[in-house]
Design a protein around this motif. Structure first.
Motif, PDB file in Angstrom:
ATOM      1  N   LYS A   1       0.634  -1.103  -0.376  1.00  0.00           N
ATOM      2  CA  LYS A   1      -0.376  -0.113  -0.122  1.00  0.00           C
ATOM      3  C   LYS A   1       0.478   1.330  -0.473  1.00  0.00           C
ATOM      4  O   LYS A   1       0.311   1.755  -0.968  1.00  0.00           O
TER       5      LYS A   1
ATOM      6  N   ASP B   1       3.743   1.427  -1.637  1.00  0.00           N
ATOM      7  CA  ASP B   1       4.489   1.258  -2.504  1.00  0.00           C
ATOM      8  C   ASP B   1       6.306   0.961  -2.215  1.00  0.00           C
ATOM      9  O   ASP B   1       7.661   0.922  -3.273  1.00  0.00           O
TER      10      ASP B   1
ATOM     11  N   TRP C   1       7.298  -2.285  -2.842  1.00  0.00           N
ATOM     12  CA  TRP C   1       6.949  -3.446  -3.366  1.00  0.00           C
ATOM     13  C   TRP C   1       7.833  -4.842  -3.345  1.00  0.00           C
ATOM     14  O   TRP C   1       7.433  -6.329  -3.152  1.00  0.00           O
TER      15      TRP C   1
ATOM     16  N   GLU D   1      -0.033 -10.381  -7.591  1.00  0.00           N
ATOM     17  CA  GLU D   1      -1.244  -9.545  -8.876  1.00  0.00           C
ATOM     18  C   GLU D   1      -2.506  -9.508  -7.908  1.00  0.00           C
ATOM     19  O   GLU D   1      -2.753  -8.480  -8.647  1.00  0.00           O
TER      20      GLU D   1
ATOM     21  N   ARG E   1      -1.753  -6.354  -6.467  1.00  0.00           N
ATOM     22  CA  ARG E   1      -1.581  -5.036  -6.838  1.00  0.00           C
ATOM     23  C   ARG E   1      -2.569  -4.575  -7.709  1.00  0.00           C
ATOM     24  O   ARG E   1      -3.003  -3.209  -7.553  1.00  0.00           O
ATOM     25  N   GLU E   2      -3.765  -5.555  -7.947  1.00  0.00           N
ATOM     26  CA  GLU E   2      -4.802  -4.892  -8.148  1.00  0.00           C
ATOM     27  C   GLU E   2      -5.886  -4.390  -7.232  1.00  0.00           C
ATOM     28  O   GLU E   2      -6.231  -3.703  -7.616  1.00  0.00           O
TER      29      GLU E   2
ATOM     30  N   GLU F   1      -4.154  -0.966  -6.854  1.00  0.00           N
ATOM     31  CA  GLU F   1      -4.006   0.310  -8.305  1.00  0.00           C
ATOM     32  C   GLU F   1      -5.988   0.687  -7.820  1.00  0.00           C
ATOM     33  O   GLU F   1      -5.826   1.741  -8.658  1.00  0.00           O
TER      34      GLU F   1
ATOM     35  N   ARG G   1      -6.150   2.810  -4.379  1.00  0.00           N
ATOM     36  CA  ARG G   1      -5.796   4.136  -4.971  1.00  0.00           C
ATOM     37  C   ARG G   1      -5.823   5.589  -5.710  1.00  0.00           C
ATOM     38  O   ARG G   1      -6.032   6.797  -5.742  1.00  0.00           O
ATOM     39  N   ALA G   2      -7.289   5.002  -6.654  1.00  0.00           N
ATOM     40  CA  ALA G   2      -7.960   5.309  -7.254  1.00  0.00           C
ATOM     41  C   ALA G   2      -8.808   6.825  -6.927  1.00  0.00           C
ATOM     42  O   ALA G   2     -10.075   7.565  -6.891  1.00  0.00           O
TER      43      ALA G   2
ATOM     44  N   LYS H   1      -2.278 -11.143 -16.721  1.00  0.00           N
ATOM     45  CA  LYS H   1      -2.042 -11.004 -15.263  1.00  0.00           C
ATOM     46  C   LYS H   1      -1.029 -11.745 -14.280  1.00  0.00           C
ATOM     47  O   LYS H   1      -0.146 -11.288 -13.699  1.00  0.00           O
TER      48      LYS H   1
END
Length: 542
Positions: A211, A213, A215, A241, A244-245, A248, A251-252, A540
Motif C-alpha cells: 500500500k 509502494d 513492493w 498480483e 497489486r490489483e 491500484e 489508489r484511485a 496478469k
C-alpha cells in the motif's frame, strides 16, 4: 533483513499482545476478593479493627474500576486505526507495549482508587491498540489455509495470560500487605517488554508495504513467509498480483475515513464485523472472567474461592486448542452457531436453578452486596458445572472466531480502521458490562443470566441469516462475497450468507498443485465469473 520468517513463530510473538488483556482480566478477578485489596480500597462502613473485615469498594465503584480498562481500550482501538495506517502494523503494536508499561507502573503504585482508575485507563489504551492491530497484522501475513488458526492464537494467548496471571495473583494473595496486589500488577509489564523487543525481528505486513509502494519488501516478505524465500513461487506471484490489483484500484480513491465504513457498499460488512465483536461480549463470558469469585462465593464454595475459580481458566486454555486446529476446516459460520446454541443452554439452566433454589443471603453472610444469592447443595454444584460448561462452549467458538472474522471482511484500504472500529465496539460493551454486572447482581440477581441467554438466542439468528463464510479464501477474494451485482445476490448485502461455504481448494493452490489454467477455472467456478473475465485476468497472474 528480517530474522523471523516462519509464520507460526511470527504469530507466536505477535499474539503476546493478546496476553496483555488476559493479564488484566485475571489480575483484577483474582485480587478483588482478597483481604489486602478490600481493606486498602475499602469504602464500606463495616471495617472492624477486631477481625479485620472490609467490604472494599462499593459495587458501583468496583464496576467503575473494572470498567476503566475496557473504557481506555475503546479509545485505544479507535486511535490504532490511524497509527496502523500511518506507521505500520508493527510500530503500532510496539507503541501499545510502551503505553502498557506506563499504565502498569501507575497501577502498581496506586495509593487510591482515582490513581488506580487512571492507570487502568492507560493500560486500556495499550490493550485497545494491540487487540485491534495484532489480528490485522497476522491476517495480512498468514496464508489463507492457516489464517484462522494463526489469528485464533490471539484468543489462546488471552486465555494463557488469564491463567498465568491468575496463579501469580493467587500466590501473591498469601503475602501480607499491599504487595499482595502490587507485585502482580507490576509483573504484568514483562510480556509487554518482551513483545516490544521481539517485534523488531518480525517482518512488516506485506499488504501494508504494498500500500505504501514498498513492493520489493512486500514480495520478499510474502516469499519468506509463504514460500520459504522462493520469490518465483506461483502462489507468491498470484498473491502479489491480487494485492497489486486491489492497491491500484484503491489508489484511485481518496484516503479512507471512518465515515466510509458507513457507505452503502460497506455498511453490511461493517455491521457484521461490529456485531461479531459486540456479540462476543454479550455472551457474558467476560462477566464470568471478571466476577467469577462472586459466583463461586454465592455457590458456597468456601472461604477461599480462588483455586476452584481457576479451573475455568484451565478449561478456557485447553478448549481453545480445538479451534486452533480445526477452525479453518469447520468454517466460521458453523462454529459461531454451535457456540451460541450451547451457551444459551447453559445460561438458561443456571437462571432456572438460581431462580428456584437461590435465596437471599442473611445479613453479613457475604462481603459484597453484589453477592446477592445464596445457593447450596446439589443446585450449587449444578451452577458450578454449567459455569464450567459455558466456558468450554465459548473457548473453541466465539472466543477465537470473534478475533479471526472481522479482519477477513474488509478490503486492504479500509482494513486498519475497520478492524479498529469493530474492536472498539468490543471494548465499549466490555466497559458497559464490567460496570453493569456488580450492581446487576445486587439488584436483579438471577435474571442477569436470563439477559445473557436472550443475547445468545439473538446472536444465533443474526449469524444464521447475515454472517457469510470467509474461511480459506484469499483476502482479496472475500471482497466478491459482498458484491451485490452478481447473479443471486441481495442489494447492499451481496451473496446470501447461507449460500457461502469453505473454499477447500486454497490448500492445493498454496502447494502449487494446479497449473495456471486449472487455477483460474476453479476460481471462476467459485466466483461466478464468466470465461471472458477469467481470460482477461489470467494472463496478469499467470
Amino acid at each position: 533483513m528480517y530474522v523471523v520468517g516462519n509464520v507460526y513463530a511470527i504469530a507466536a510473538v505477535a499474539v503476546v499482545g493478546g496476553a496483555l488483556f488476559g493479564f488484566d482480566i485475571s489480575s483484577m478477578s483474582a485480587i478483588i476478593s482478597t483481604k489486602a485489596y478490600l481493606c486498602y480500597f475499602n469504602q464500606g462502613p463495616n471495617y472492624l479493627e477486631t477481625d479485620g473485615k472490609c467490604s472494599g469498594p462499593t459495587p458501583t465503584v468496583q464496576g467503575g474500576i473494572t470498567a476503566s480498562m475496557p473504557g481506555g481500550s475503546w479509545l485505544g482501538a479507535l486511535i490504532s486505526g490511524y497509527l496502523s495506517d500511518i506507521l505500520g502494523r508493527k510500530k503500532s503494536i510496539q507503541i501499545g507495549c510502551i503505553i502498557w508499561c506506563i499504565g502498569s507502573i501507575l497501577v502498581c503504585a496506586s495509593h487510591n482508587i482515582g490513581m488506580l482508575i487512571v492507570g487502568r485507563i492507560i493500560n486500556g489504551l495499550a490493550v485497545g491498540i494491540c487487540s485491534a492491530q495484532v489480528p490485522v497484522y497476522i491476517t495480512e501475513v498468514a496464508p489463507p489455509s492457516k489464517r484462522g488458526r494463526l489469528v485464533g492464537c490471539q484468543q489462546w494467548a488471552i486465555t494463557w495470560g488469564i491463567l498465568i496471571m491468575f496463579y501469580i495473583s493467587y500466590g501473591c494473595s498469601y503475602i501480607d500487605g499491599t504487595a499482595a496486589f502490587r507485585l502482580p500488577w507490576g509483573l504484568q509489564m514483562l510480556p509487554a517488554i518482551f513483545l516490544l523487543g521481539a517485534m523488531t525481528f518480525l517482518p512488516e505486513s506485506p499488504r501494508w508495504l504494498a500500500k505504501h509502494d514498498r513492493w520489493e519488501e512486500a514480495v520478499s516478505v510474502l516469499a519468506l513467509v509463504h514460500a520459504g524465500g522462493d520469490v518465483n513461487s506461483p502462489f507468491v506471484h498470484k498473491e502479489v498480483e491480487e494485492i497489486r490489483e486491489v492497491v491500484e484500484f484503491e489508489r484511485a480513491n481518496a484516503d479512507v475515513t471512518y465515515w466510509e465504513l458507513l457507505k452503502p457498499n460497506m455498511i453490511n460488512r461493517t455491521h457484521i464485523g461490529v456485531f461479531c465483536q459486540i456479540w462476543s461480549q454479550l455472551t457474558g463470558m467476560n462477566v464470568m472472567m471478571y466476577y467469577i469469585t462472586y459466583i463461586f462465593t454465592m455457590a458456597g464454595v468456601g472461604s477461599n474461592v480462588l483455586l476452584p475459580s481457576s479451573i475455568q481458566f484451565v478449561i478456557n486454555v485447553v478448549m481453545t486448542v480445538p479451534a486452533l486446529l480445526f477452525v479453518d476446516r469447520w468454517g466460521r459460520r458453523p462454529t459461531l452457531l454451535i457456540g451460541a446454541a450451547l451457551m444459551l443452554t447453559f445460561l438458561a439452566i443456571n437462571a432456572g436453578v438460581l431462580a428456584v433454589h437461590g435465596k437471599k443471603p442473611y445479613r453479613g453472610q457475604f462481603d459484597s452486596s453484589a453477592e446477592s444469592i445464596s445457593i447450596t447443595g446439589p443446585p450449587a454444584k449444578a451452577v458450578i458445572a454449567c459455569t464450567y460448561l459455558f466456558v468450554a462452549s465459548y473457548a473453541p467458538t466465539w472466543g477465537p472466531v470473534s478475533w479471526i472474522y472481522p479482519p477477513e471482511l474488509f478490503p486492504l484500504r479500509v482494513r486498519g480502521k475497520a478492524v479498529a472500529l469493530c474492536t472498539s465496539a468490543n471494548w465499549i460493551f466490555n466497559f458497559a458490562l464490567a460496570y453493569f454486572v456488580p450492581p446487576a447482581f445486587a439488584n436483579i440477581r438471577w435474571e442477569v443470566y436470563v439477559v445473557f441467554a436472550v443475547f445468545c438466542a439473538s446472536m444465533f439468528l443474526h449469524v444464521l441469516f447475515l454472517f457469510p463464510e470467509t474461511s480459506q479464501k484469499i483476502l482479496e477474494e472475500v471482497e466478491e462475497i459482498f458484491d451485490d451485482s452478481t447473479p443471486g445476490s441481495i442489494k447492499y448485502i451481496g451473496t446470501p450468507a447461507w449460500k457461502t461455504h469453505v473454499d477447500r481448494t486454497v490448500v492445493r493452490l498454496e502447494r502449487g498443485e494446479f497449473d495456471a489454467e486449472e487455477k483460474f477455472a476453479i476460481r471462476a467456478s467459485h466466483d461466478n465469473r464468466s470465461p471472458e473475465r477469467v481470460e482477461e485476468v489470467a494472463p496478469k497472474v499467470a
